[in-house]
Design a protein around this motif. Sequence first.
Motif, PDB file in Angstrom:
ATOM      1  N   ASP A 259      33.348  35.756  40.980  1.00 29.69           N
ATOM      2  CA  ASP A 259      33.354  36.499  39.796  1.00 29.69           C
ATOM      3  C   ASP A 259      33.929  37.915  40.244  1.00 29.69           C
ATOM      4  OD1 ASP A 259      32.381  34.729  38.048  1.00 29.69           O
ATOM      5  OD2 ASP A 259      30.342  35.108  38.017  1.00 29.69           O
TER       6      ASP A 259
ATOM      7  N   LYS B 145      32.561  29.210  42.050  1.00 31.18           N
ATOM      8  CA  LYS B 145      32.476  29.805  40.559  1.00 31.18           C
ATOM      9  C   LYS B 145      31.221  30.514  40.539  1.00 31.18           C
ATOM     10  CE  LYS B 145      36.457  27.950  39.214  1.00 31.18           C
ATOM     11  NZ  LYS B 145      37.759  29.037  39.103  1.00 31.18           N
ATOM     12  N   LYS B 146      30.852  31.374  41.842  1.00 30.33           N
ATOM     13  CA  LYS B 146      29.728  31.995  41.469  1.00 30.33           C
ATOM     14  C   LYS B 146      29.869  33.592  41.665  1.00 30.33           C
ATOM     15  CE  LYS B 146      26.611  28.469  43.181  1.00 30.33           C
ATOM     16  NZ  LYS B 146      25.633  27.777  44.100  1.00 30.33           N
TER      17      LYS B 146
ATOM     18  N   GLU C 168      37.523  37.775  40.920  1.00 30.96           N
ATOM     19  CA  GLU C 168      38.341  37.724  39.862  1.00 30.96           C
ATOM     20  C   GLU C 168      38.179  39.073  39.135  1.00 30.96           C
ATOM     21  OE1 GLU C 168      38.237  35.243  35.432  1.00 30.96           O
ATOM     22  OE2 GLU C 168      36.988  34.511  36.997  1.00 30.96           O
ATOM     23  N   ASN C 169      37.245  39.600  38.801  1.00 27.93           N
ATOM     24  CA  ASN C 169      37.204  41.180  38.172  1.00 27.93           C
ATOM     25  C   ASN C 169      38.082  41.911  38.887  1.00 27.93           C
ATOM     26  OD1 ASN C 169      35.515  40.177  36.192  1.00 27.93           O
ATOM     27  ND2 ASN C 169      33.620  40.457  37.545  1.00 27.93           N
TER      28      ASN C 169
ATOM     29  N   THR D 191      35.597  30.873  46.100  1.00 23.59           N
ATOM     30  CA  THR D 191      36.161  30.794  44.728  1.00 23.59           C
ATOM     31  C   THR D 191      36.324  29.577  43.991  1.00 23.59           C
ATOM     32  OG1 THR D 191      38.244  30.198  45.742  1.00 23.59           O
ATOM     33  CG2 THR D 191      37.905  32.474  45.399  1.00 23.59           C
TER      34      THR D 191
END
Length: 576
Positions: A559, A554-555, A562-563, A551
Motif C-alpha cells: 500500500d 498486498k499489505k 503504491e501510494n 508487493t
Amino acid sequence: MIKTKLIKLLADSKKYIAYNIFWQWAALISQIIIVYIIANIIAKLPAPLNYMDVVKLLAALAVRFVSDRLASMASYRASIDVKRVLREKIFDKLLRLGSSYNEQIATSQVVQLATEGVEQLETYFGKYIPQLFYSLLAPVTLFAVLAFVSVKAAAVLLICVPLIPVSIVAVQKFAKKLLNKYWGIYTELGDSFLENLQGLTTLKIYKADEMKAGQMDEEAQRFRNVTMKVLTMQLNSTSVMDIMAYGGAATGMVVAVSEYYTGNIDAAGTVMIVFLAAEFFLPLRLLGSFFHIAMNGMAASDRIFELLDMHEDDNSETAVINVADEGIEIDISNLSFSYDGERNVLENISFELKNGSFVSLVGESGCGKSTIAGILMKRVTGWKGSVTVNGQDIRNISDIDIMKNITLVSHDSYLFKGTVRDNLMMGSPMASDDMMTAALRRVNLADFVESEGGLDMQLNERASNLSGGQKQRLAMARALLKDSGVYIFDEATSNIDIESEEMIMSVIRELAKTKSVLLISHRLANVVNSDDIYMLKDGVIVESGTHDELTANKKAYADMYENQMKLEKYKEEAVL
C-alpha cells in the motif's frame, strides 16, 4: 572552605600550592626585617644613617621582591595545571561515555563547564587555597615576632584576627545557595542561546524570532537579577571584612601607642607594631576577596563532578573481529527500547545483517528506524534484548571499534569549515590526493570541486557554500574513503534534489555489492534492490521479505509503495 574531593582529583597541583605558601611566608619574613630596620633607623634619628643599615634594607627588599615573584609564579603554575588536568578529565570522561553522552548532559553545558567552569576553579587553586593556609600562618608568625616587643599588643592583634573568618563563615551558606542558583540560570541561558543560534534560520522562516528574542530577554533578565544579588552579597561582605580588618589593626596600634606612653615598649618597638599591625589582617582580607570567586568555583565544581560521576557502562570493551578475516555480521534479537519508560519506541525487533548483504528498514516517520541506527552506533543506550556483532554483545565492544568498522551516513552528516581535503581526510588520514579525487568522482562531485580550486576548495561553516545535494555527496565520498565493513545510511537521500538522490543511490547499490549495507529510507523506490526489507510500524516489524514478495502480499508495504508511486507519477504529470 576546602573541597577534599577536588584536592584529591588535582593532587599534582599540591606542590605549587606549597611553593606559593612558602614564598609568601618568605616575603612576610623579609617584610618583618624591612620594618625592623626602618623602625631602628627612625628610633635613632637624628643620628646619621648607617651604611650597613642601608645595605641590609636593600637586601631585604630584594628578597621580598624575589619571594613575591616566585609566589606569583607558583600561583600561575597551579592555575595552568588545574585547567589542563580538569579539561583532560572532562575530555576523557566524554570519551568513556561515548557518543551517547548527550543522553545525560547537554553539549552546551559541557562547553560551559570546560571553559567558564574551569576558569573559576583557576582562582580557587591558584589564589584561594594558598591564601587560606598563608592566612593562618601569617598571624602566628607575626605574633611570635611581636610578642618579644609587646605581648599585650601582639595578643590583641591576634585575638581580633578570627573576626574576618567568622564573617566569611557567616555568609558561606547563603553564598553557596545563591551561587548554585546563579550557575543554574547561567547554564540554562547558555542552552537557550546555543539552541536559538543553531535554529536561527528556522525561526526566521516561521517569523518566530521575535517570540524567541522575548524569551531570551526574560532569561537574560533572570540572569541579570541573580548576578546583581551575587554582586550585592559580595560588596556587603567585603565591607564587613574591611571594617573588621582596619578596625582590628587600629585597635592594635592604639594598644601599642598606649604601651609606649606607659614606658613598656620603646619607640622602635612601637613603630614596628604600627607598621606590621595591618599585616595581621591583610592576608585574611585578601582571602575574603578570593572567597566569593572561590565559592563560584565551588558551584562550578559541583557541576563538573556531576559530569565526572556520570554512569558509564561497565564492559570489557573487546574488539570486533577484523573485517579482513570474515567480514562483519550483525544480529538483532528481541530488541526493545523506550525513551520515557512507558511507550515503546521499539518492541521485539529481530533481524540479521549478514556479511555482504543489502538490508533495508522502511516505514513512516517515527516508527523507530533511526533509533535502531543509534543503537548500532552506541549513541542510544538503555535498550533491552540482544544486539551482537560477530557474535559479541555490542555492549562489550568499545566505541572505537564500532566507529572503525561501522560507518553511519545520515541526512545531516556534519561537514567542517576548512578545505575539501581536510574533510575527506577524516575518512582516511593517509588517503592520497588521487584516492580522494577518485572518491569524489564516484559521487560525481570531482568536476565541481576541481572548478572551485580542487581539494583545497574552502568550505564555510557546515559547508554552507554547497547545495544540499553537494553536501550529501561530499559526506558520501568521505564515508567511502573510510572503507569500513558495514555502512548504515539513515535517510541519506532526504531533503536533496532528485539528481543527487539518484547519484547517491547508485553509489549505495554499487557499494552493496562488496560491503554490508543497512539502508533506512522512507522512499520505497530506493529499497527495491535490497536482499531483505523490514517494514516497521509503531516500533514493530509488521512485514519482511524482498520487494517482490512484499508487493505480492498486498499489505502495508504494498500500500505504501503504491501510494508513493502514484504521488510521484502525479508530480511528473504536474511538471509536464
